[in-house]
Write a protein that holds these residues in place. Structure first.
Motif, mmCIF file in Angstrom:
data_model
loop_
_atom_site.group_PDB
_atom_site.id
_atom_site.type_symbol
_atom_site.label_atom_id
_atom_site.label_comp_id
_atom_site.label_asym_id
_atom_site.label_seq_id
_atom_site.Cartn_x
_atom_site.Cartn_y
_atom_site.Cartn_z
ATOM 1 N N TRP A 257 -14.688 4.184 3.947
ATOM 2 C CA TRP A 257 -13.647 3.257 4.388
ATOM 3 C C TRP A 257 -12.848 2.673 3.228
ATOM 4 C CZ3 TRP A 257 -13.262 4.392 9.151
ATOM 5 C CH2 TRP A 257 -14.387 4.646 9.930
ATOM 6 N N LEU A 258 -13.221 2.980 2.005
ATOM 7 C CA LEU A 258 -12.505 2.503 0.829
ATOM 8 C C LEU A 258 -11.966 3.688 0.049
ATOM 9 C CD1 LEU A 258 -14.938 -0.268 -0.501
ATOM 10 C CD2 LEU A 258 -12.954 -0.569 0.970
ATOM 11 N N THR A 259 -10.797 3.492 -0.560
ATOM 12 C CA THR A 259 -10.254 4.509 -1.446
ATOM 13 C C THR A 259 -11.115 4.605 -2.696
ATOM 14 O OG1 THR A 259 -8.053 3.958 -0.619
ATOM 15 C CG2 THR A 259 -8.163 5.248 -2.625
ATOM 16 N N ASP B 277 0.241 4.010 1.879
ATOM 17 C CA ASP B 277 -1.033 3.932 2.595
ATOM 18 C C ASP B 277 -1.404 5.292 3.161
ATOM 19 O OD1 ASP B 277 0.668 4.269 4.706
ATOM 20 O OD2 ASP B 277 0.178 2.403 5.724
ATOM 21 N N ARG C 170 -4.832 1.407 4.768
ATOM 22 C CA ARG C 170 -5.486 1.391 3.461
ATOM 23 C C ARG C 170 -4.552 1.891 2.370
ATOM 24 N NH1 ARG C 170 -9.133 5.763 2.017
ATOM 25 N NH2 ARG C 170 -9.313 6.123 4.242
ATOM 26 N N SER D 169 -8.162 -2.150 1.079
ATOM 27 C CA SER D 169 -8.201 -1.188 2.185
ATOM 28 C C SER D 169 -7.476 -1.671 3.435
ATOM 29 C CB SER D 169 -9.660 -0.888 2.544
ATOM 30 O OG SER D 169 -10.330 -2.076 2.930
ATOM 31 N N SER D 170 -6.948 -2.880 3.438
ATOM 32 C CA SER D 170 -6.206 -3.373 4.600
ATOM 33 C C SER D 170 -4.704 -3.419 4.366
ATOM 34 C CB SER D 170 -6.697 -4.779 4.976
ATOM 35 O OG SER D 170 -6.450 -5.700 3.930
#
Length: 655
Positions: free
Chosen positions: A580-582, A370, A351, A647-648
């Motif tokens: 799961w997301l910044t 990341d 992420r 996020s990937s």
């Protein structure tokens, strides 16, 4: 029974007047008829007595012979009996023993002349007949016998008539023989249960037949055989032998507290268990060579990338003409920026937590960090598959990145434990500062980028000077925050910096910082939950935009840094990114003083541009190539270029 003989009455004897009898109780059992004594002619005759109703199942006796009556004898009038109450219960008829038909009967005795016996039989009303009462069935007699049937369906037999077969069809125990020709097909019940209805007799019959059917299946015997078979099969199963322990396996440590043993009584284990191998090894301290992660040494593609970075950094990147365009022309320039397939690339493995863009006008060079400590460099202008390379200068997530404003050949990146500088001229990652406290963000205090202000997750801030030997900060100050996420320096007055914590956003003066007891110069109030970021506007610093977890984007007027700052606008925005997301960070566009950009959770996925008044100017979106949330964004300082990271680890370049 044989008829009884009565003495003849004397016609000259006077008769007694008729006697009135009390009303009879239908519940009281009746006495059998009494024998009348011989009476004289002068004696009055007694009225006839009522006989009990005859049992329909009992065989009837032959009629009695009465002597001829004397017509000259006065007769007593018949007595009227009181009407019976149909609601009162009547006693059930008593069963008389069956008579033996083979027994000889005595001849009837003749009555004397002039005497006559009269019997008055009164039938009972149908409502006064005995009613059936429910009883539980009980097994009676052997299995081969069936109970005697009782006719329940159809009209009842009149009193005195025969009901059911004769007693000859019964057995010695009073039950019907199941094999006799007069069987009713299994619906017969015992005499004690003759009150049952047809439905109950049918139910008893079904229960009996089902019991016989299940007994014929022999389920218990089959279950016993199956149990024997399964028991035998289980006995044949053999347990798998346990693997032998390796002799050189290190001894496993056991808790002394659970063993209830004092530490002094038990010597320490000499051979301790080896620590589990970590997925990402710790990066050693000190300078690190600038070598990609998947390569043992620098390759031709890496040399080409670093050479491009060095070349564009030597060019003059200063732009004297940075005039702010009007809103209309700015909006038109935003509409001309599109996303193509070649401008989407996976640069880092995990992420994206931070990004920076090189200020060069000839080449687009983007850096991304990341959450695993990787730093990726992507030359967007190269159009080659090997245009992106990944390095590992940190052990933890890279929370902040900046190209040096005075020397773009230096890329500074901050992780939890270290602040490093990637020097492309020497191809190394130098270590500037290291601390046991977790770092969260940094910004330059001077144009030459020699000093920086660094924030920590525990709320404190530190001042770092790159010219001082060693890796320790110059000053660590407690500003009263429980947590500090971002710090940002004023673009004109470099001694002012903005700190954003949980619910606190304040402006401090770095010249008056001390270890403890620091008071803010201004406070930006109104936040009810944690603040993700707070940044000054790029040109004058007259605006501050904040992103809060209460789903609000707030813009403050910081023209005059007084004790309280005025809130200009509050924009409703979904900032619930989850774990799961910044978290979103609203950044100002360096080319426009009053416009900022922020990621969005809306569908289709997009990056939104707002004015400081709260007006939405434009949304960057692409249904074909932008299919995820871009939490971190960066804008080129002089060109219409926007880069968004998801996020990937994938970057999207709008230009």
């Amino acid at each position: 029974s044989p008829p009884q003989e009565f003495p003849r009455s004397d016609p000259t004897e006077p008769r007694s007047p008729p006697q009135e009898l009390p009303p009879s109780d239908p519940t009281e059992p009746r006495s059998p008829p009494q024998e009348l004594p011989p009476s004289g002619s002068a004696e009055p005759r007694s009225p006839p007595q009522e006989l009990p109703p005859s049992d329909p199942t009992e065989p009837r006796s032959p009629p009695r012979e009465l002597p001829p009556s004397d017509p000259t004898e006065p007769r007593s009038p018949p007595r009227e009996l009181p009407p019976s109450d149909p609601t009162e219960p009547r006693s059930p008829p008593q069963e008389l023993p069956p008579s033996d038909p083979t027994e000889p009967r005595s001849p009837p005795r003749e009555l004397p002349p002039g005497r006559q016996l009269r019997v008055l039989l009164t039938p009972l009303p149908e409502a006064a007949w005995p009613r059936a009462q429910k009883r539980l069935p009980s097994p009676r007699g052997p299995a081969s016998k069936r109970p005697c049937p009782e006719a329940e369906s159809g009209p009842r037999a009149a009193p005195g008539s025969a009901a059911g077969p004769s007693s000859d069809a019964r057995g010695q125990d009073g039950l019907w023989d199941a094999d006799s020709d007069g069987s009713d097909g299994g619906d017969a019940v015992p005499d004690g249960d003759s009150h049952l209805s047809a439905y109950e007799r049918k139910r008893l019959k079904n229960i009996t037949e089902n019991a016989k059917f299940f007994a014929a299946l022999k389920l218990h015997e089959s279950a016993a055989r199956l149990n024997q078979l399964t028991t035998k099969r289980r006995s044949r199963i053999t347990k798998r032998a346990k693997p032998k322990k390796v002799e050189d396996e290190p001894a496993r440590r056991r808790s002394m507290r659970l063993l209830r043993v004092q530490p002094t009584d038990l010597p320490l284990v000499e051979t301790l268990a080896q620590p589990a191998a970590e997925e990402y090894p710790q990066v050693p301290a000190g300078p690190l060579p600038m070598v990609p992660e998947d390569e043992a040494e620098s390759s031709e593609w890496t040399e080409a990338l670093l050479g491009t970075w060095m070349r564009i950094s030597e060019l003059n990147t200063d732009h004297a003409d940075r005039g702010t365009p009007d809103i209309k022309r700015y909006q038109e320039s935003l509409s001309s920026m599109v996303l193509s397939e070649g401008n989407v690339r996976k640069v880092v493995k995990a992420r994206v937590c931070s990004m920076a863009i090189h200020p060069s006008q000839s080449t687009i060079l983007v850096a991304a960090g990341d959450k695993l400590g990787h730093v990726g460099l992507w030359n967007v202008s190269s159009r080659s598959e090997e245009g992106a390379h990944t390095f590992t200068p940190h052990s933890f997530h890279v929370s902040c990145m900046h190209f040096s404003p005075c020397n773009p050949a230096h890329l500074l990146s901050l992780s939890n434990d270290t602040l490093r500088c990637a020097d492309v001229t020497r191809a190394v990652f130098d270590e500037i500062c290291r601390s046991e406290e977790d770092f969260s963000c940094f910004d330059f205090l001077e144009e030459n980028a020699c000093t920086a202000i660094v924030s920590c997750w525990d709320g404190a801030v530190a001042v770092v000077d790159r010219r001082t030997p060693g890796v320790s900060p110059e000053l660590s100050a407690d500003i009263g925050f429980r947590r500090t996420r971002t710090v940002h320096v004023h673009p004109l007055n470099k001694h002012y910096f903005l700190a954003a914590g949980l619910v606190d956003v304040c402006v401090f003066d770095v010249r008056y910082l001390k270890a403890k007891g620091n008071k803010p110069l201004s406070s930006l109030k109104g936040h009810t939950k944690s603040v993700a970021s707070a940044y000054f506007s790029p040109g004058t610093g007259s605006r501050v935009v904040t992103v809060c977890a209460d789903d609000k984007l707030r813009v403050y007027d910081t023209t005059s840094l007084s004790s309280s700052v005025t809130l200009l606008s509050s924009i409703r925005h979904n900032n619930n990114t989850g774990r799961w997301l910044t978290r979103f960070r609203a950044i100002w566009d360096p080319k426009q003083e009053h416009c900022f950009l922020v990621g969005s959770m809306a569908q289709p996925r997009q990056i939104q541009v707002f004015q400081d008044t709260g007006t939405l100017l434009h949304s960057f979106c692409s249904e074909d190539y932008l299919t995820s949330v871009c939490s971190i964004n960066v804008v080129h300082p002089s060109q219409n270029i926007l880069v968004g990271g998801n996020s990937s680890g994938r970057l999207h370049v709008f230009k």
